[in-house]
Design an enzyme around this catalytic site. Structure first.
Site, PDB file in Angstrom:
ATOM      1  N   ARG A   1      19.221  27.723 -51.441  1.00 22.78           N
ATOM      2  CA  ARG A   1      19.860  28.406 -50.224  1.00 22.78           C
ATOM      3  C   ARG A   1      21.287  28.828 -50.940  1.00 22.78           C
ATOM      4  O   ARG A   1      21.614  28.279 -51.641  1.00 22.78           O
ATOM      5  CB  ARG A   1      20.086  27.091 -49.343  1.00 22.78           C
ATOM      6  CG  ARG A   1      18.735  26.496 -48.928  1.00 22.78           C
ATOM      7  CD  ARG A   1      18.698  25.579 -47.705  1.00 22.78           C
ATOM      8  NE  ARG A   1      17.539  25.617 -47.038  1.00 22.78           N
ATOM      9  CZ  ARG A   1      16.328  24.897 -47.252  1.00 22.78           C
ATOM     10  NH1 ARG A   1      16.406  23.959 -48.183  1.00 22.78           N
ATOM     11  NH2 ARG A   1      15.332  24.966 -46.636  1.00 22.78           N
TER      12      ARG A   1
ATOM     13  N   ASP B   1       7.198  28.198 -37.332  1.00 26.72           N
ATOM     14  CA  ASP B   1       7.874  28.322 -36.058  1.00 26.72           C
ATOM     15  C   ASP B   1       8.822  29.750 -35.859  1.00 26.72           C
ATOM     16  O   ASP B   1       9.784  29.941 -35.489  1.00 26.72           O
ATOM     17  CB  ASP B   1       9.081  27.383 -36.123  1.00 26.72           C
ATOM     18  CG  ASP B   1       9.684  27.557 -37.432  1.00 26.72           C
ATOM     19  OD1 ASP B   1       9.445  28.257 -38.346  1.00 26.72           O
ATOM     20  OD2 ASP B   1      10.949  26.801 -37.706  1.00 26.72           O
TER      21      ASP B   1
ATOM     22  N   THR C   1       3.825  42.547 -55.061  1.00 25.76           N
ATOM     23  CA  THR C   1       3.841  43.448 -56.622  1.00 25.76           C
ATOM     24  C   THR C   1       2.707  44.375 -56.933  1.00 25.76           C
ATOM     25  O   THR C   1       3.001  45.589 -57.110  1.00 25.76           O
ATOM     26  CB  THR C   1       4.083  42.284 -57.519  1.00 25.76           C
ATOM     27  OG1 THR C   1       5.087  41.527 -57.129  1.00 25.76           O
ATOM     28  CG2 THR C   1       4.218  42.870 -58.868  1.00 25.76           C
TER      29      THR C   1
ATOM     30  N   ARG D   1      11.327  20.430 -38.154  1.00 24.89           N
ATOM     31  CA  ARG D   1      12.901  20.246 -37.945  1.00 24.89           C
ATOM     32  C   ARG D   1      12.909  20.764 -36.454  1.00 24.89           C
ATOM     33  O   ARG D   1      13.500  20.179 -35.527  1.00 24.89           O
ATOM     34  CB  ARG D   1      13.779  21.054 -38.760  1.00 24.89           C
ATOM     35  CG  ARG D   1      14.971  20.319 -38.894  1.00 24.89           C
ATOM     36  CD  ARG D   1      15.971  21.079 -40.109  1.00 24.89           C
ATOM     37  NE  ARG D   1      14.903  22.331 -40.426  1.00 24.89           N
ATOM     38  CZ  ARG D   1      15.773  23.300 -40.857  1.00 24.89           C
ATOM     39  NH1 ARG D   1      16.638  23.182 -41.360  1.00 24.89           N
ATOM     40  NH2 ARG D   1      14.819  24.425 -41.450  1.00 24.89           N
TER      41      ARG D   1
ATOM     42  N   THR E   1       6.894  29.821 -44.162  1.00 24.03           N
ATOM     43  CA  THR E   1       7.159  28.480 -43.890  1.00 24.03           C
ATOM     44  C   THR E   1       6.142  27.514 -43.412  1.00 24.03           C
ATOM     45  O   THR E   1       5.222  28.035 -42.551  1.00 24.03           O
ATOM     46  CB  THR E   1       8.548  28.603 -42.817  1.00 24.03           C
ATOM     47  OG1 THR E   1       8.761  27.257 -42.366  1.00 24.03           O
ATOM     48  CG2 THR E   1       8.136  29.363 -41.659  1.00 24.03           C
TER      49      THR E   1
ATOM     50  N   ASP F   1       6.499  25.528 -41.269  1.00 30.58           N
ATOM     51  CA  ASP F   1       6.731  24.971 -40.185  1.00 30.58           C
ATOM     52  C   ASP F   1       5.998  25.879 -38.848  1.00 30.58           C
ATOM     53  O   ASP F   1       5.836  25.324 -37.805  1.00 30.58           O
ATOM     54  CB  ASP F   1       8.101  25.173 -39.662  1.00 30.58           C
ATOM     55  CG  ASP F   1       8.871  23.920 -40.400  1.00 30.58           C
ATOM     56  OD1 ASP F   1       8.263  22.775 -40.870  1.00 30.58           O
ATOM     57  OD2 ASP F   1       9.967  24.185 -40.610  1.00 30.58           O
TER      58      ASP F   1
ATOM     59  N   ASP G   1      12.818  31.091 -40.961  1.00 30.25           N
ATOM     60  CA  ASP G   1      13.773  31.636 -39.900  1.00 30.25           C
ATOM     61  C   ASP G   1      15.198  32.071 -40.548  1.00 30.25           C
ATOM     62  O   ASP G   1      15.802  33.334 -40.084  1.00 30.25           O
ATOM     63  CB  ASP G   1      13.974  30.544 -38.847  1.00 30.25           C
ATOM     64  CG  ASP G   1      14.598  31.067 -37.574  1.00 30.25           C
ATOM     65  OD1 ASP G   1      14.285  32.072 -37.229  1.00 30.25           O
ATOM     66  OD2 ASP G   1      15.477  30.463 -37.183  1.00 30.25           O
TER      67      ASP G   1
ATOM     68  N   GLY H   1      13.201  27.037 -47.595  1.00 24.72           N
ATOM     69  CA  GLY H   1      12.036  26.045 -47.774  1.00 24.72           C
ATOM     70  C   GLY H   1      10.946  26.798 -48.671  1.00 24.72           C
ATOM     71  O   GLY H   1      10.433  27.740 -48.116  1.00 24.72           O
TER      72      GLY H   1
END
Ligand code: ADP
Length: 326
Positions: free
Chosen positions: A75, A133, A27, A175, A129, A131, A106, A14
């Site tokens: 993905r 998480d 870089t 999620r 991310t 999230d 993750d 994501g």
């Protein structure tokens, strides 16, 4: 120990605002230290299809303020197979890449860990991310920006919620983790957050109706993490319609706006620090770690710990939200 002369960099999974600032930091700091850099497009998919470009300083000019990722992301089911990873490794060798910096969540860091287990290639993870998480880092790149997007949106919804005296369920991303919902609720002054971490422990809706709604107000805002575990905002709106028909209920699903936008100062600085530290760690001979930040200090977290351990939501934040929404 293998000498690192050329670093490959990719973004995977994501997308998150601030990934570009991390690409820039990796870089430029690698070039500063005399290393070569190769940009790998479309994450692991591009590693397998060999979409790899020599990166110079100018490739990352003017990107620090941009959301998304200039390297694109994808993905890759193929990378999850041993055959796919073998092709990826062959390409890495042919390109002369000695180490990989993976910016992602993750799943992407689990992929890096698996890859590093099978092949002699140091892999450094940079947590990117919205999230938040990932275990072992106080914050992940993109989380702060997403949180700010959420609170801007909730502030606007509050105007109409108050005027019409409505109960709003606002669905936010997350999620498997409730950090966006919970901290979004605290930052926007919402009355409750329904998060996956507590979805099996208690009936969060009944709890909220009992303790929070209409104690002192005629409108209410509840943030719900989009998750199979919570069932999402629609699920709660349907329940209220059935179980508490006296309330005028509405739903807003914030969706992908939470992923976009120019990164906040916090995310740009975080991405710059983590990206530069990824290069430092390679120069120190580190391998198979995630670069994290704890108490404002850079930390090295083994990839196994970062991906296998679960980051816990603090109960004190829930207590705070409840106390402040009376
Ligand atoms: P995120 O990094 O945002 O959590 P995903 O979970 O979609 O994103 O993972 C991104 C990619 O990482 C996957 O498409 C796959 O190629 C790779 N990946 C994830 N988990 C593994 C794993 N256990 N082994 C190998 N590759 C993996």
């Amino acid at each position: 120990m293998r000498n690192v002369n050329c670093v490959g960099i990719l973004t995977s999974g994501g997308d998150a605002p601030g990934m570009n600032a991390a690409i820039r930091a990796v870089t430029r700091s690698a070039i500063y230290h005399g290393l070569k850099v190769k940009g790998i497009y479309r994450g692991y998919r591009g590693l397998i299809s060999r979409e790899i470009v020599d990166f110079k300083s100018k490739h990352v000019s003017n990107i620090i303020q941009l959301g998304g990722t200039i390297l694109k992301t994808a993905r890759s089911p193929e990378f999850a197979t041993p055959e796919g990873r073998q092709i990826a490794y062959n390409n890495i060798q042919e390109e002369g890449i000695d180490a990989l910096v993976v910016i992602g969540g993750d799943g992407s860091l689990s992929g890096a860990m698996q890859f590093a287990k099978e092949f002699d290639i140091p892999c450094i993870g940079v947590p990117g991310t919205i999230d938040n998480d990932l275990y072992g880092t106080d914050s992940t790149i993109g989380y702060d920006t997403a949180l700010n997007t959420i609170l801007e949106s909730v502030d606007k919804i509050r105007d109409t919620a108050t005027s019409h005296e409505r109960l709003f369920f606002i669905e936010v991303m997350g999620r498997d983790a409730g950090f966006l919902a919970l901290n979004g609720a605290i930052a926007s002054g919402a009355e409750a957050a329904i998060i996956p971490e507590f979805s099996t422990e208690e009936d969060q809706l009944a709890e909220f109706i009992k303790s929070g709604f209409r104690k002192s107000k005629n409108s209410s805002i509840v943030l719900v993490a989009e998750s199979e575990l919570t069932g999402g905002a629609m699920h709660y709106a349907d329940r209220v319609k059935n179980e508490y028909p006296q309330y005028d209920v509405r739903v807003t699903i914030l969706g992908h706006i939470q992923r976009g936008g120019s990164p906040t100062a916090y995310d740009r600085i975080l991405a710059s620090r983590l990206g530069a530290a990824a290069v430092d760690s390679l120069l120190e001979g580190q391998r198979n770690i995630m670069i994290g930040i704890e108490n404002d200090e850079i930390v090295y977290v083994p990839l196994t710990r970062a991906t296998k351990n679960q980051k816990h939501v603090s109960h004190s934040l829930i207590d705070l939200m409840k106390m402040l929404s009376i």
